[in-house]
Scaffold this motif. Structure first.
Motif, PDB file in Angstrom:
ATOM      1  N   LEU A 144      -6.159   6.612   4.689  1.00 44.76           N
ATOM      2  CA  LEU A 144      -6.959   5.629   5.411  1.00 44.76           C
ATOM      3  C   LEU A 144      -7.046   5.991   6.895  1.00 44.76           C
ATOM      4  CD1 LEU A 144      -8.227   3.010   4.221  1.00 44.76           C
ATOM      5  CD2 LEU A 144      -6.523   1.795   5.588  1.00 44.76           C
ATOM      6  N   ILE A 145      -5.880   6.325   7.479  1.00 46.36           N
ATOM      7  CA  ILE A 145      -5.853   6.685   8.908  1.00 46.36           C
ATOM      8  C   ILE A 145      -6.700   7.926   9.136  1.00 46.36           C
ATOM      9  CG2 ILE A 145      -4.361   7.519  10.768  1.00 46.36           C
ATOM     10  CD1 ILE A 145      -2.168   5.699   9.480  1.00 46.36           C
ATOM     11  N   CYS A 146      -6.497   8.947   8.278  1.00 41.44           N
ATOM     12  CA  CYS A 146      -7.245  10.194   8.426  1.00 41.44           C
ATOM     13  C   CYS A 146      -8.739   9.939   8.310  1.00 41.44           C
ATOM     14  CB  CYS A 146      -6.828  11.199   7.361  1.00 41.44           C
ATOM     15  SG  CYS A 146      -5.232  11.905   7.710  1.00 41.44           S
ATOM     16  N   VAL A 164     -12.158  13.864   0.588  1.00 45.74           N
ATOM     17  CA  VAL A 164     -11.659  14.376  -0.693  1.00 45.74           C
ATOM     18  C   VAL A 164     -10.561  15.402  -0.448  1.00 45.74           C
ATOM     19  CG1 VAL A 164     -12.268  15.749  -2.717  1.00 45.74           C
ATOM     20  CG2 VAL A 164     -13.755  13.870  -1.982  1.00 45.74           C
ATOM     21  N   PHE A 165     -10.837  16.324   0.509  1.00 49.78           N
ATOM     22  CA  PHE A 165      -9.833  17.346   0.816  1.00 49.78           C
ATOM     23  C   PHE A 165      -8.543  16.727   1.337  1.00 49.78           C
ATOM     24  CE2 PHE A 165     -13.015  20.707   0.484  1.00 49.78           C
ATOM     25  CZ  PHE A 165     -12.225  21.698  -0.076  1.00 49.78           C
ATOM     26  N   ILE A 166      -8.720  15.771   2.244  1.00 56.42           N
ATOM     27  CA  ILE A 166      -7.532  15.129   2.831  1.00 56.42           C
ATOM     28  C   ILE A 166      -6.684  14.474   1.747  1.00 56.42           C
ATOM     29  CG2 ILE A 166      -6.807  13.132   4.203  1.00 56.42           C
ATOM     30  CD1 ILE A 166      -9.091  13.860   6.141  1.00 56.42           C
ATOM     31  N   ILE A 167      -7.364  13.733   0.863  1.00 59.06           N
ATOM     32  CA  ILE A 167      -6.609  13.022  -0.185  1.00 59.06           C
ATOM     33  C   ILE A 167      -5.895  14.009  -1.090  1.00 59.06           C
ATOM     34  CG2 ILE A 167      -6.882  11.611  -2.269  1.00 59.06           C
ATOM     35  CD1 ILE A 167      -9.012  10.028  -0.714  1.00 59.06           C
ATOM     36  N   MET A 210       0.844  -1.204   0.000  1.00 63.45           N
ATOM     37  CA  MET A 210       0.000   0.000   0.000  1.00 63.45           C
ATOM     38  C   MET A 210       0.881   1.256   0.000  1.00 63.45           C
ATOM     39  SD  MET A 210      -2.905   1.082   2.707  1.00 63.45           S
ATOM     40  CE  MET A 210      -4.295   0.034   2.426  1.00 63.45           C
ATOM     41  N   LYS A 211       0.484   2.246  -0.756  1.00 63.40           N
ATOM     42  CA  LYS A 211       1.313   3.443  -0.838  1.00 63.40           C
ATOM     43  C   LYS A 211       1.106   4.317   0.392  1.00 63.40           C
ATOM     44  CE  LYS A 211       2.000   3.698  -5.719  1.00 63.40           C
ATOM     45  NZ  LYS A 211       1.475   4.203  -6.971  1.00 63.40           N
ATOM     46  N   LEU A 212       2.116   5.174   0.616  1.00 63.31           N
ATOM     47  CA  LEU A 212       2.102   6.000   1.815  1.00 63.31           C
ATOM     48  C   LEU A 212       0.878   6.899   1.846  1.00 63.31           C
ATOM     49  CD1 LEU A 212       3.603   6.715   4.350  1.00 63.31           C
ATOM     50  CD2 LEU A 212       4.878   8.430   3.074  1.00 63.31           C
ATOM     51  N   TRP A 213       0.540   7.511   0.706  1.00 62.62           N
ATOM     52  CA  TRP A 213      -0.599   8.439   0.702  1.00 62.62           C
ATOM     53  C   TRP A 213      -1.881   7.690   0.985  1.00 62.62           C
ATOM     54  CZ3 TRP A 213      -4.889   8.377  -2.403  1.00 62.62           C
ATOM     55  CH2 TRP A 213      -4.840   7.601  -3.562  1.00 62.62           C
ATOM     56  N   GLN A 214      -1.963   6.441   0.548  1.00 63.40           N
ATOM     57  CA  GLN A 214      -3.156   5.654   0.818  1.00 63.40           C
ATOM     58  C   GLN A 214      -3.260   5.341   2.306  1.00 63.40           C
ATOM     59  OE1 GLN A 214      -2.220   2.544  -1.952  1.00 63.40           O
ATOM     60  NE2 GLN A 214      -3.719   3.264  -3.441  1.00 63.40           N
TER      61      GLN A 214
END
Lengths: 223, 463
Positions: free
Chosen positions: B9-11, B183-186, B1-5
């Protein structure tokens, strides 16, 4: 018929001495210079050469410059040089040199190249003399005391090789290669048979010497 | 899993939990408030009805009144205050009701009151009746000794419905908040990860050989700091690679120089040995061939020695303070024969006592320079060897070096006049060796020359 005259310009005496010695032995006449300028200057008085062997790095004027003088007197040129870069090779050949030989080279190679160039330029003296024997490699005839001797084609080829390498030892392998090409693996003894026939037909019993483990040598001089 | 994912996910998990907990707490609080308010209202209404009814009936009724009068008065009084949801019951008998529900069945005031002993206490019941949520409030009123039960029946289904509606609204709003937030977080995460992606691509390009590639530093956060460090690393790598390439290039040139230099002597060896082997030679001719072989072998040996020195010199050398006077003496001794043969003179002038050096190597430097100077000079000319401050100098009045050649003269195998130099036994390595030794001493080699006037070579040691 006069022997082919060859001009050698090479500043390393170890090379020029040895080349000249070997060329003289096989019947060429040689003139040696160790300086480009001197060689160029000498041409005005004597320029009846059939071929010039030129080093490229020379004191005075270098081999490439010397080429223009050779061109003036219509003397074919073979360069002898330690430079292996293709640029100088291309320059040498484009300027009109006949051939190019890279140091270190073997005498046999040099002899073959010289013969090829002389033949190509129509200067090769194709009549060789040995005592009372005259060999004409152009018409493939052999005269002894003016009378024609009939040889088989193979006997003639072997004789031609021996006489072209007069005073030099020629190996049986070299003879085989020259006659049949490098891919022929025939019986080396066939050479011995031709040699025996030649000795008999031409009365060269002593002159064609067998050099043990090396080959044969047509000896002209006595020490 | 990529870091941004992972971060997304955590957020999103945190966001969903927060919204859910907050909504639940809000909903529970609001629900309780609303119900409490509704109950309070219903209780007040019932209390008003009951107390007004009690006051009025007690005012109007005497205990002497007949039963029917009493009933009429009670009926009348109750009607004054009652609405359509009020019910009056006396001893399980319904005196007033306009609804189908019999509240006494659900809330038995008699029984409860007789148990607790407070006849006028207000009581309530909440329950599901006929598919509706019903709130019943009741209390007992005593009129001239008779006990009456006053009930108020409330349909509180709409309250519950509005609570359910509120819950849905919360779910809807919370859901939208979560979606928009995600959406904003991503977007934010991906945006802040972009420099990392750039970094990755650049690293890939560098690995593929593009050593001059760099990352554009756009932020001053940790990623920016990483990018700066990355660029520094790339600088170091590029610098080192360039050094290596240069070294390899120099070595290639050197080796091609070596092979080139070996060709001429090798040709002599091959030709002469071939001649000796195959040609029918006189004694004199054989001697000549042998002497050529011998001299070329000696020259090869000489060149090999120099090459070996040049190569092994690259290892570290030790420097000690050495007497320059002593050095000069040694040099004079070693070059004496050469100078005598060439008819040149060597004049020394030593004004320095000690210099940090390796005496043997410095000796070979000065011998080289002095012999070069002697070779460049005509018989009768003088070569000067001087030492002053931190400089050792060798000066001649000889033929000089053409200006174009000065910069190249320390290259291995470089000779200004090749054939003259070879005749004098030069290998083309002398000055290369001198410059290497000088470099190993941390000294600088300065060459000044003018054609036909002479050459000065200075070895300038570091202070």
């Amino acid at each position: 018929m006069a022997a082919n005259r060859i001009l050698i310009v090479e500043d390393d005496h170890g090379i020029s001495d040895s080349v000249a010695l070997n060329l003289r032995y096989v019947g060429y006449e040689c003139t040696v210079f160790d300086n480009g300028q001197e060689a160029a200057d000498s041409l005005s008085s004597d320029h009846a050469y059939d071929l010039a062997l030129l080093d490229i790095m020379l004191p005075g004027i270098d081999g490439f410059e010397l080429f223009s003088y050779m061109e003036k007197y219509d003397i074919p040129v073979i360069y002898m040089t330690a430079k292996t870069d293709s640029a100088s090779e291309v320059k040498g050949l484009r300027d009109g040199a006949e051939d190019y030989i890279v140091k270190p080279f073997e005498i046999v190679t040099l002899l073959v190249r010289i013969e090829k160039v002389l033949k190509r330029t129509g200067r090769l003296n194709e009549v060789y003399r040995f005592h009372d024997v005259v060999v004409d490699t152009k018409n493939r005839t052999v005269l002894r005391d003016g009378a024609e001797i009939v040889l088989t084609p193979l006997e003639f080829d072997v004789l031609a090789i021996l006489i072209k390498n007069k005073n030099r030892t020629v190996s049986r392998e070299h003879i085989l290669n020259e006659i049949w090409g490098e891919n022929f693996y025939g019986d080396i003894r066939t050479v011995d048979v031709r040699i025996a026939n030649l000795r008999k037909k031409l009365g060269l019993g002593d002159a064609i010497r067998t050099i043990s483990k090396a080959g044969y040598r047509l000896e002209e001089r006595k020490k | 899993m990529k870091l941004w994912q992972k971060i997304a996910l955590i957020c999103s998990a945190v966001l969903v939990c927060t919204v859910a907990i907050m909504s639940t707490l809000l909903i529970i609080g609001s629900k309780n408030n609303i119900l409490e308010l509704t109950y309070e209202q219903a209780r007040n209404k019932q209390r008003n009805i009951a107390s007004s009814f009690s006051e009025m009936t007690n005012y109007y009724i005497d205990k002497d009144n007949s039963h029917s009068v009493k009933n009429s008065v009670i009926q009348y009084c109750f009607t004054r205050f009652a609405d359509m949801y009020s019910v009056l019951v006396k001893n399980d008998k319904t005196l007033y009701s306009k609804i189908s529900i019999a509240p006494e069945e659900y809330l038995d005031l008699e029984k409860n009151n007789s148990e607790s002993g407070y006849p006028d206490k207000q009581r309530q019941y909440v329950g599901e009746i006929d598919g509706k949520t019903i709130l019943i409030i009741g209390s007992q009123v005593v009129v001239q000794g008779d006990v009456y039960s006053v009930y108020v029946v409330n349909d509180i289904s709409p309250v519950y419905e509005s609570i359910t509606g509120m819950i849905w609204r919360f779910v809807l709003i919370g859901g939208s908040v979560v979606v928009v937030g995600l959406v904003f977080i991503i977007l934010l995460i991906r945006r802040s990860m972009r420099p990392l992606a750039d970094l990755k691509q650049t690293a890939g390009r560098i690995a593929a050989g593009g050593y001059d590639e760099r990352v554009l530093v756009t932020s001053n956060d940790e990623v920016g700091a990483l990018a700066i460090d990355f660029n520094n690393m790339a600088d170091a790598v590029e610098c080192r690679i360039n050094e290596l390439t240069e070294t390899a290039q120099r070595q290639r040139l050197f080796i091609s120089g070596v092979t080139h230099e070996y060709k001429t002597p090798l040709t002599t060896l091959i030709l002469n040995s071939d001649t000796l082997q195959n040609a029918y030679l006189s004694d004199e001719e054989r001697d000549t061939a042998l002497s050529h072989i011998a001299s070329q072998c000696r020259w090869l040996e000489h060149m090999t020695q120099k090459l070996l020195k040049l190569i092994t010199l690259k290892q570290d050398i030790e420097l000690h303070p050495c007497s320059v006077q002593e050095l000069f003496k040694r040099v004079e001794e070693s070059v004496a024969q050469t100078f005598e043969e060439r008819g040149t003179k060597l004049v020394t002038d030593c004004k320095t006592t000690e210099i940090n050096m390796d005496m043997d190597l410095m000796q070979s430097v000065l011998v080289n320079l002095a012999e070069n100077a002697s070779k460049a000079s005509k018989p009768g000319q003088t070569v000067y060897m001087k030492a002053y401050d931190n400089v050792i100098e060798v000066k001649d009045e000889g033929i000089g070096i053409p200006e174009a050649d000065i910069s190249r003269i320390t290259e291995p195998f470089y000779m200004v006049d090749k054939s003259r130099s070879k005749k004098q036994g030069g290998s083309g390595l002398g000055l290369a060796l001198v410059s290497e030794i000088a470099a190993a001493h941390g000294a600088e080699l300065e060459i000044e020359s003018e054609l036909q006037k002479g050459t000065t070579v200075r070895v300038r040691f570091a202070q």
